[in-house]
Design a protein around this motif. Structure first.
Motif, PDB file in Angstrom:
ATOM      1  N   ALA A  89       0.828  -1.204   0.000  1.00 43.70           N
ATOM      2  CA  ALA A  89       0.000   0.000   0.000  1.00 43.70           C
ATOM      3  C   ALA A  89       0.869   1.263   0.000  1.00 43.70           C
ATOM      4  O   ALA A  89       0.537   2.259  -0.656  1.00 43.70           O
ATOM      5  CB  ALA A  89      -0.918   0.010   1.223  1.00 43.70           C
ATOM      6  N   PHE A  90       1.984   1.216   0.724  1.00 47.86           N
ATOM      7  CA  PHE A  90       2.914   2.341   0.792  1.00 47.86           C
ATOM      8  C   PHE A  90       3.431   2.694  -0.598  1.00 47.86           C
ATOM      9  O   PHE A  90       3.410   3.854  -1.021  1.00 47.86           O
ATOM     10  CB  PHE A  90       4.072   1.964   1.725  1.00 47.86           C
ATOM     11  CG  PHE A  90       5.181   2.977   1.801  1.00 47.86           C
ATOM     12  CD1 PHE A  90       5.062   4.091   2.617  1.00 47.86           C
ATOM     13  CD2 PHE A  90       6.348   2.813   1.077  1.00 47.86           C
ATOM     14  CE1 PHE A  90       6.092   5.020   2.710  1.00 47.86           C
ATOM     15  CE2 PHE A  90       7.382   3.733   1.160  1.00 47.86           C
ATOM     16  CZ  PHE A  90       7.247   4.838   1.973  1.00 47.86           C
ATOM     17  N   PHE A  91       3.897   1.683  -1.337  1.00 45.26           N
ATOM     18  CA  PHE A  91       4.396   1.931  -2.683  1.00 45.26           C
ATOM     19  C   PHE A  91       3.258   2.293  -3.624  1.00 45.26           C
ATOM     20  O   PHE A  91       3.425   3.100  -4.541  1.00 45.26           O
ATOM     21  CB  PHE A  91       5.151   0.703  -3.199  1.00 45.26           C
ATOM     22  CG  PHE A  91       6.501   0.528  -2.564  1.00 45.26           C
ATOM     23  CD1 PHE A  91       7.517   1.436  -2.794  1.00 45.26           C
ATOM     24  CD2 PHE A  91       6.750  -0.540  -1.728  1.00 45.26           C
ATOM     25  CE1 PHE A  91       8.761   1.289  -2.203  1.00 45.26           C
ATOM     26  CE2 PHE A  91       7.992  -0.699  -1.120  1.00 45.26           C
ATOM     27  CZ  PHE A  91       9.009   0.214  -1.361  1.00 45.26           C
ATOM     28  N   GLY A  92       2.086   1.693  -3.372  1.00 51.05           N
ATOM     29  CA  GLY A  92       0.939   2.010  -4.203  1.00 51.05           C
ATOM     30  C   GLY A  92       0.534   3.466  -4.092  1.00 51.05           C
ATOM     31  O   GLY A  92       0.156   4.098  -5.076  1.00 51.05           O
ATOM     32  N   GLU A  93       0.606   4.012  -2.891  1.00 49.19           N
ATOM     33  CA  GLU A  93       0.261   5.419  -2.679  1.00 49.19           C
ATOM     34  C   GLU A  93       1.172   6.318  -3.498  1.00 49.19           C
ATOM     35  O   GLU A  93       0.726   7.286  -4.114  1.00 49.19           O
ATOM     36  CB  GLU A  93       0.368   5.771  -1.200  1.00 49.19           C
ATOM     37  CG  GLU A  93       0.028   7.220  -0.906  1.00 49.19           C
ATOM     38  CD  GLU A  93       0.090   7.545   0.566  1.00 49.19           C
ATOM     39  OE1 GLU A  93      -0.064   8.733   0.912  1.00 49.19           O
ATOM     40  OE2 GLU A  93       0.294   6.628   1.382  1.00 49.19           O
ATOM     41  N   LYS A 126      -4.046  15.038   0.888  1.00 51.84           N
ATOM     42  CA  LYS A 126      -4.892  13.934   0.448  1.00 51.84           C
ATOM     43  C   LYS A 126      -4.068  12.963  -0.394  1.00 51.84           C
ATOM     44  O   LYS A 126      -3.107  13.355  -1.060  1.00 51.84           O
ATOM     45  CB  LYS A 126      -6.075  14.439  -0.385  1.00 51.84           C
ATOM     46  CG  LYS A 126      -7.040  15.346   0.358  1.00 51.84           C
ATOM     47  CD  LYS A 126      -7.775  14.623   1.473  1.00 51.84           C
ATOM     48  CE  LYS A 126      -8.815  15.519   2.130  1.00 51.84           C
ATOM     49  NZ  LYS A 126      -9.454  14.881   3.290  1.00 51.84           N
ATOM     50  N   THR A 127      -4.469  11.698  -0.360  1.00 49.92           N
ATOM     51  CA  THR A 127      -3.911  10.711  -1.276  1.00 49.92           C
ATOM     52  C   THR A 127      -4.795  10.716  -2.512  1.00 49.92           C
ATOM     53  O   THR A 127      -5.951  10.284  -2.466  1.00 49.92           O
ATOM     54  CB  THR A 127      -3.903   9.306  -0.645  1.00 49.92           C
ATOM     55  OG1 THR A 127      -3.074   9.319   0.518  1.00 49.92           O
ATOM     56  CG2 THR A 127      -3.375   8.282  -1.634  1.00 49.92           C
ATOM     57  N   ALA A 128      -4.255  11.237  -3.608  1.00 46.21           N
ATOM     58  CA  ALA A 128      -5.035  11.384  -4.832  1.00 46.21           C
ATOM     59  C   ALA A 128      -4.926  10.133  -5.682  1.00 46.21           C
ATOM     60  O   ALA A 128      -3.833   9.648  -5.965  1.00 46.21           O
ATOM     61  CB  ALA A 128      -4.554  12.600  -5.620  1.00 46.21           C
TER      62      ALA A 128
END
Length: 634
Positions: A270-274, A465-467
Motif C-alpha cells: 500500500a505504501f508503494f501504491g500510494e 490527500k492521497t489522490a
C-alpha cells in the motif's frame, strides 16, 4: 556518490545528498563509512559533522526495499557502529526531517545539534515493521521510556523543539545549523575523549515494568490485529530489563520476522501504491500548473463544509456559497463545532480555530466566486442540480479557473458539457467526512486539460490527500467497489447475520471499520438515493431491500443519532440496536428466507472477494490505470 565530503575550519563535513529525503541507500551508507575513515586518518581534522543536503537530514531509501542492496554491507547497523567507534567526535546536524533510518543514524552519533521545526520520527510501525538499526534501544535512552515508546509504537512525528530538553539533542541552533554544528564540534573536540554513545546511557523510569504493561494493554485494545506494535514493545522491554545487547538482538530478530508477515507485506504494498498513484503516464511531472490562491466551495452542507475545512487547514482562503442564509449559518456552525472538538482533544489551539474560520468568507451570491482559481461544488447528487450549478459557474468564473465536481456517481463528461469550458472541468470526489478521510478521487473527463489535472494532483498534496486517478464510470473506483461490498453485506443480513457480527468479523480481519459502522458515518440516506436510482436504471440488478426499510424509518446514521446502530447524543460509539436486529429478522421472514448461522470466515471471504472482483473489472475496463489505485479507494 550520494555523499559529499568537505573540510571547514578543521571539521570534516559529511553531507548526505540523495534526494528527495537523502535516503540511506547502499551508496550513501558506503559514502558515510568512507567519510568517517577519511576524517579519522586526516591529522588536520578534529571532529566530524554529518548533515543532509536540501530539505531532509535523512531517511530510509525506499527504492531499495526488497532488493539485494538493502542487505549489502555496510548495512545501517554497521554504519552506526563506525560512528560510535570513531576516534574523533561525530556530530549529527539534524534539520527538516529525520525519520526512520535517518533518526537511527543520528542516534549513532556522539552528539546531535538540531534546528527548530525538524520532524523527528521512527515510522516503521506504519509499514508493519519496527526500527531495525537500534532505534528501539537508543531512543528510550535519550528521550525517556514513555516518550520513546509512544513515538515508536505510533510512528507519529514529533517536532524537534518538543524534544529540546531531552538528551536527544545537545544543542538547538538559533541561526545557521551547519555553523552551529561546526562550532559545537570544535568545542567537544577540544575537551577530548571519551565521547558519549547513546547505547551506554541508562533508561530511568520510576516503574518501567508497570508502564510497559500499561502500554501493552493499550496497544492490545487499538492494534490487536497488527503484530508490529506488540513487537516494538517486546524489543523495548527487553532493552529496559536486560540491557542494550539483549534488547538489540531481539529487535533484529523481530525485524526479520515482521518483514515476512502478511500484514507488513500488505502495508508496504500500500505504501508503494500510494506513491505510484501520483504518477500519471501522460502527465509528466514537468507539466505546467495553474496558480491556486483562492478557493470557492458551492454548498455548505456536511460535505461542502468538510471540503472547505481541507483548504483553510492548508492556509487557502475559501468563499463558501449557499442558496439560503439558514443553510449557510448551519454550515458555518458545523465547521466551527468540528474545530472546537479538535481544541478539546488538544489537537488545535483556540487561536488557530479563529484564524481558520477567518479564512472562510460566507456568501449567498455567485458573483463572489469571480476571483476564485479553483471552485468545487458539493451539492445534491442529481444531474439537474449539477447542471444549474455548472451553468452558473460558467457565467461567473474567471477564465482559467478550474471547475470541479464532487460527484460520487454521475457522468463527469455530461457535467463538463454544461459549460463552454469542458477542458477546465475535473472531478474531485472527496469521501465523507471530507475533512478527515485521506482519499481523494481525481476524475479525468474526456476533455480535461493536462495542466488542470496536474494542478489538481498538486493541490491534493497541499491539502494532504492521497489522490487516486479515475476514469469516468458509474461510481468511479471507490464507490463502485464499495457498492458491491455493501450489497454483499446486505445479502448476509437477510440470510442470517446481524450488523454487529458482520462489522466485528471484517474489523478483526483488519479493516478499520465494518460496512454498517461506515454507512452510519457516511449517512445511510446517501446509499438509499443511489439504490433508488439503480432501481430505475438497472431494474434487473438484484438488491436486498433491508437497508431501504431502515431508511424509511429515518435512521440515517450518526447525523440522526440512529442508523444500523444507536448513538448517544454527542458520542460516536456504535451501540447494537435491538430494534434494528428485530427489523432485520422480520424482513427475512417476510421475504420467505430461512435464516442460518453465518460464520466469520464466510463474512470476510464474501466481503473481501466482492472488492477484489469489482477491482479487477475496473482495471480491465481501464477506469484505473494501476491496481494500487483500486487499493487506495477502499
Amino acid at each position: 556518490m550520494a555523499v559529499d565530503y568537505t573540510i571547514r575550519d578543521g571539521v570534516a563535513v559529511i553531507t548526505l545528498d540523495n534526494p528527495p529525503v537523502n535516503g540511506l541507500g547502499h551508496s550513501t551508507r558506503l559514502g558515510i563509512v568512507e567519510g568517517i575513515e577519511r576524517a579519522n586518518d586526516d591529522a588536520t581534522v578534529a571532529a566530524i559533522v554529518i548533515t543532509g543536503a536540501g530539505k531532509a537530514f535523512g531517511g530510509a531509501d525506499i527504492t531499495e526495499f526488497n532488493t539485494p542492496k538493502a542487505t549489502q554491507e555496510p548495512i545501517l547497523v554497521t554504519v552506526i557502529k563506525v560512528l560510535e567507534q570513531s576516534a574523533k567526535p561525530v556530530i549529527a546536524a539534524v534539520h527538516s526531517v529525520a525519520m526512520g533510518g535517518g533518526l537511527e543514524l543520528a542516534l549513532g552519533a556522539h552528539y546531535r545539534v538540531a534546528s527548530k521545526g525538524a520532524q523527528i520520527a521512527l515510522p516503521e510501525v506504519k509499514l508493519g515493521l519496527l526500527p531495525g538499526a537500534g532505534g528501539t534501544q537508543r531512543l528510550p535512552r535519550v528521550v525517556g521510556l514513555e516518550t520513546a515508546l509512544n513515538m515508536i509504537v505510533t510512528g507519529t512525528p514529533v517536532m524537534s523543539e518538543k524534544l529540546a530538553q531531552t538528551a536527544l539533542f545537545d544543542e538547538m541552533a538559533d541561526g545557521d545549523l551547519l555553523d552551529a554544528a561546526i562550532a559545537f564540534a570544535k568545542r567537544v573536540a577540544a575537551n577530548g575523549a571519551p565521547y558519549p554513545n547513546a547505547r551506554d546511557r541508562k533508561i530511568e523510569h520510576p516503574n518501567a515494568a508497570g508502564f510497559i504493561q500499561f502500554a501493552r494493554n493499550s496497544v492490545a485494545a487499538i492494534a490487536k490485529n497488527f503484530p508490529a506494535p506488540h513487537k516494538c514493545i517486546d524489543a523495548i522491554e527487553r532493552g529496559v530489563l536486560e540491557g542494550f545487547e539483549r534488547g538489540i538482538a531481539l529487535e533484529r530478530e523481530c525485524f526479520v520476522a515482521l518483514v515476512q508477515t502478511p500484514e507488513s507485506r500488505a502495508l508496504r504494498h500500500a505504501f508503494f501504491g500510494e506513491r505510484a498513484a501520483a504518477k500519471i503516464a501522460d502527465v509528466p511531472s514537468s507539466t505546467p500548473t495553474r496558480k491556486i490562491e483562492q478557493i470557492g466551495v458551492v454548498g455548505a452542507g456536511t460535505m461542502g463544509g468538510g471540503i472547505a475545512m481541507n483548504f483553510v487547514n492548508a492556509g487557502l482562503p475559501v468563499v463558501l456559497l449557499e442558496t439560503k442564509q439558514d443553510a449557510l449559518d448551519r454550515g458555518l456552525a458545523t465547521i466551527h463545532r468540528n474545530y472546537e472538538a479538535q481544541v478539546k482533544k488538544g489537537k488545535l489551539a483556540q487561536e488557530q480555530v479563529e484564524a481558520r474560520m477567518a479564512l472562510i468568507r460566507p456568501t449567498l451570491d455567485y458573483a463572489d466566486l469571480k476571483q476564485a482559481d479553483f471552485i468545487v461544488e458539493a451539492v445534491f447528487e442529481e444531474l439537474g442540480v449539477k447542471e444549474q450549478v455548472f451553468r452558473k459557474l460558467d457565467e461567473v468564473a474567471k477564465p482559467g479557473a478550474i471547475l470541479a465536481s464532487n460527484t460520487s456517481t454521475l457522468d463527469l463528461n455530461k457535467i463538463a458539457a454544461f459549460t463552454q469550458r469542458p477542458g477546465d472541468v475535473v472531478g474531485t470526489h472527496f469521501f465523507s467526512p471530507a475533512n478527515v478521510m485521506k482519499l481523494l478521487e481525481v476524475v479525468r473527463g474526456e476533455k480535461t486539460e493536462k495542466d488542470v489535472f496536474a494542478t489538481v494532483m498538486q493541490l491534493a498534496k497541499k491539502i494532504r490527500k492521497t489522490a487516486v486517478v479515475s476514469g469516468v464510470c458509474d461510481g468511479f473506483i471507490g464507490n463502485r467497489m464499495i457498492e458491491q461490498y455493501i450489497r454483499q453485506a446486505l445479502f448476509m443480513l437477510e440470510e442470517g447475520a446481524l450488523p454487529a457480527q458482520i462489522d466485528r468479523a471484517i474489523e478483526k480481519f483488519g479493516f478499520a471499520m465494518g460496512p454498517f459502522r461506515m454507512s452510519d458515518l457516511a449517512g445511510n440516506d446517501i446509499g438509499w438515493a443511489i439504490r433508488k436510482w439503480r432501481y430505475r436504471e438497472q431494474p434487473d440488478l438484484h438488491y436486498s431491500r433491508v437497508a431501504d426499510r431502515l431508511c424509511e424509518t429515518g435512521r440515517f446514521g450518526q447525523k440522526t443519532g440512529a442508523g444500523w446502530y444507536d448513538y448517544q447524543p454527542g458520542k460516536r460509539d456504535a451501540q447494537p440496536s435491538k430494534l434494528v436486529d428485530d427489523m432485520i429478522v422480520a424482513y427475512s421472514r417476510e421475504q420467505g428466507i430461512e435464516r442460518r448461522k453465518i460464520g466469520d470466515e464466510e463474512i470476510v471471504e464474501r466481503l473481501v472477494l466482492s472488492l477484489v472482483n469489482e477491482g479487477a473489472k475496473i482495471l480491465e475496463e481501464g477506469i484505473a490505470a494501476k491496481a494500487s489505485e483500486s487499493i487506495w479507494s477502499i
